[in-house]
Structures are given as structure tokens and as C-alpha cells.
Scaffold this motif. Structure first.
Motif, short mmCIF file in Angstrom:
data_model
loop_
_atom_site.label_atom_id
_atom_site.label_comp_id
_atom_site.label_asym_id
_atom_site.label_seq_id
_atom_site.Cartn_x
_atom_site.Cartn_y
_atom_site.Cartn_z
N PRO A 149 44.31 18.70 40.17
CA PRO A 149 43.55 18.52 38.92
C PRO A 149 42.80 19.80 38.52
CG PRO A 149 43.20 16.67 40.41
CD PRO A 149 43.97 17.71 41.18
N ALA A 150 42.73 20.03 37.23
CA ALA A 150 42.09 21.24 36.69
C ALA A 150 40.65 21.39 37.17
CB ALA A 150 42.15 21.23 35.17
N GLU A 151 39.93 20.31 37.27
CA GLU A 151 38.53 20.36 37.72
C GLU A 151 38.43 20.89 39.16
OE1 GLU A 151 35.01 17.17 38.81
OE2 GLU A 151 36.34 16.70 37.13
N VAL A 152 39.36 20.49 40.00
CA VAL A 152 39.36 20.95 41.39
C VAL A 152 39.75 22.42 41.45
CG1 VAL A 152 40.43 20.63 43.66
CG2 VAL A 152 39.86 18.63 42.26
N LEU A 153 40.75 22.81 40.68
CA LEU A 153 41.16 24.22 40.64
C LEU A 153 40.01 25.11 40.17
CD1 LEU A 153 44.76 23.99 39.18
CD2 LEU A 153 44.10 24.54 41.53
N LYS A 154 39.29 24.64 39.17
CA LYS A 154 38.15 25.41 38.66
C LYS A 154 37.10 25.58 39.75
CE LYS A 154 34.60 25.47 35.10
NZ LYS A 154 33.93 24.74 34.04
N ALA A 155 36.80 24.53 40.49
CA ALA A 155 35.81 24.60 41.58
C ALA A 155 36.29 25.55 42.68
CB ALA A 155 35.55 23.21 42.15
N MET A 156 37.58 25.52 42.99
CA MET A 156 38.12 26.42 44.00
C MET A 156 38.01 27.87 43.54
SD MET A 156 41.48 24.12 45.00
CE MET A 156 42.40 25.48 45.67
N ASP A 157 38.36 28.13 42.29
CA ASP A 157 38.28 29.48 41.75
C ASP A 157 36.85 29.99 41.73
OD1 ASP A 157 41.03 29.52 41.41
OD2 ASP A 157 40.94 29.02 39.27
N GLU A 158 35.92 29.12 41.36
CA GLU A 158 34.51 29.52 41.33
C GLU A 158 33.99 29.81 42.73
OE1 GLU A 158 32.44 26.44 39.18
OE2 GLU A 158 33.30 27.07 37.27
N ALA A 159 34.40 29.01 43.71
CA ALA A 159 33.98 29.23 45.10
C ALA A 159 34.51 30.58 45.60
CB ALA A 159 34.47 28.10 45.99
N ALA A 160 35.76 30.87 45.28
CA ALA A 160 36.34 32.15 45.69
C ALA A 160 35.61 33.31 45.00
CB ALA A 160 37.83 32.18 45.37
N LEU A 161 35.27 33.14 43.74
CA LEU A 161 34.57 34.19 42.99
C LEU A 161 33.17 34.43 43.54
CD1 LEU A 161 34.79 36.08 40.54
CD2 LEU A 161 33.81 34.25 39.16
N VAL A 162 32.44 33.35 43.84
CA VAL A 162 31.07 33.47 44.36
C VAL A 162 31.06 34.21 45.69
CG1 VAL A 162 29.19 32.08 45.37
CG2 VAL A 162 30.13 31.47 43.15
N THR A 163 32.10 34.03 46.48
CA THR A 163 32.12 34.61 47.83
C THR A 163 32.96 35.87 47.96
OG1 THR A 163 33.98 33.20 48.51
CG2 THR A 163 31.76 32.31 48.85
N MET A 164 33.53 36.35 46.88
CA MET A 164 34.50 37.44 46.97
C MET A 164 33.94 38.75 47.54
SD MET A 164 35.03 38.60 42.97
CE MET A 164 36.64 39.20 43.32
N SER A 165 32.66 38.98 47.42
CA SER A 165 32.11 40.24 47.93
C SER A 165 31.61 40.12 49.38
CB SER A 165 30.98 40.73 47.04
OG SER A 165 29.92 39.79 47.03
N SER A 166 31.73 38.96 49.96
CA SER A 166 31.29 38.75 51.35
C SER A 166 32.22 39.49 52.31
CB SER A 166 31.27 37.26 51.68
OG SER A 166 30.34 36.59 50.85
N LYS A 167 31.65 40.05 53.36
CA LYS A 167 32.42 40.91 54.26
C LYS A 167 32.38 40.49 55.73
CE LYS A 167 33.22 44.00 51.01
NZ LYS A 167 34.39 43.84 50.23
N THR A 168 31.51 39.57 56.12
CA THR A 168 31.37 39.23 57.53
C THR A 168 32.56 38.46 58.08
OG1 THR A 168 28.98 39.14 57.26
CG2 THR A 168 29.87 38.09 59.21
N MET A 169 33.04 37.50 57.31
CA MET A 169 34.12 36.63 57.77
C MET A 169 34.89 36.10 56.58
SD MET A 169 33.75 33.06 59.94
CE MET A 169 32.78 33.84 61.20
N THR A 170 36.16 35.77 56.78
CA THR A 170 36.96 35.14 55.74
C THR A 170 37.38 33.76 56.21
OG1 THR A 170 37.81 37.25 54.95
CG2 THR A 170 39.05 35.30 54.33
N LEU A 171 37.11 32.77 55.39
CA LEU A 171 37.51 31.39 55.66
C LEU A 171 38.72 31.08 54.80
CD1 LEU A 171 37.08 28.51 56.78
CD2 LEU A 171 35.49 28.13 54.88
N ASN A 172 39.90 30.98 55.43
CA ASN A 172 41.13 30.64 54.72
C ASN A 172 41.30 29.13 54.75
OD1 ASN A 172 42.24 33.25 53.99
ND2 ASN A 172 42.45 33.56 56.19
N ILE A 173 41.42 28.53 53.58
CA ILE A 173 41.61 27.09 53.49
C ILE A 173 43.02 26.83 52.97
CG2 ILE A 173 40.81 24.95 52.41
CD1 ILE A 173 38.04 26.29 52.18
#
Length: 64
Positions: A27-51
């Protein structure tokens, strides 16, 4: 959405979120939430959580 809240918490701890898998049929709402989560965390460098979301080995083999 809970994902947004958790993404902000993970970003503060230096964790980047990365989603892998098929986006078709999600669903588009879920994709949007996933994209926003990736965007919010994109500059983080300590660890990567692959889902692995909507991920299946059979489909990946067919695509290859």
C-alpha cells in the motif's frame, strides 16, 4: 505511524534503515512511511539495519 517514531529514535542512535525486497503490491501509505524512515536515517553512520520486506528468494531468482 510507529515506523516514523522508531526511525527518529534509531537516527539519534546512529542507525540507518534500509529496506530491501519488492515494492509491488505494498500500500502507498506503507511505502511512504518506509521511504520517510529511510530518509530520516540516511545520514546515520554507526550501524545499518537492513529490513527484508516483502522479500522471497523464489522471486529474486526469477528476476535474476
Amino acid at each position: 505511524m510507529v515506523l516514523g517514531q522508531k526511525a527518529r529514535e534509531l537516527a539519534k542512535k546512529g542507525v540507518r534503515i534500509n529496506f530491501i525486497g519488492r515494492r509491488q503490491g505494498i500500500p502507498a501509505e506503507v511505502l511512504k512511511a518506509m521511504d520517510e524512515a529511510a530518509l530520516v536515517t540516511m545520514s546515520s553512520k554507526t550501524m545499518t539495519l537492513n529490513i527484508a520486506f516483502n522479500y522471497g528468494a523464489r522471486g529474486e531468482i526469477i528476476d535474476a
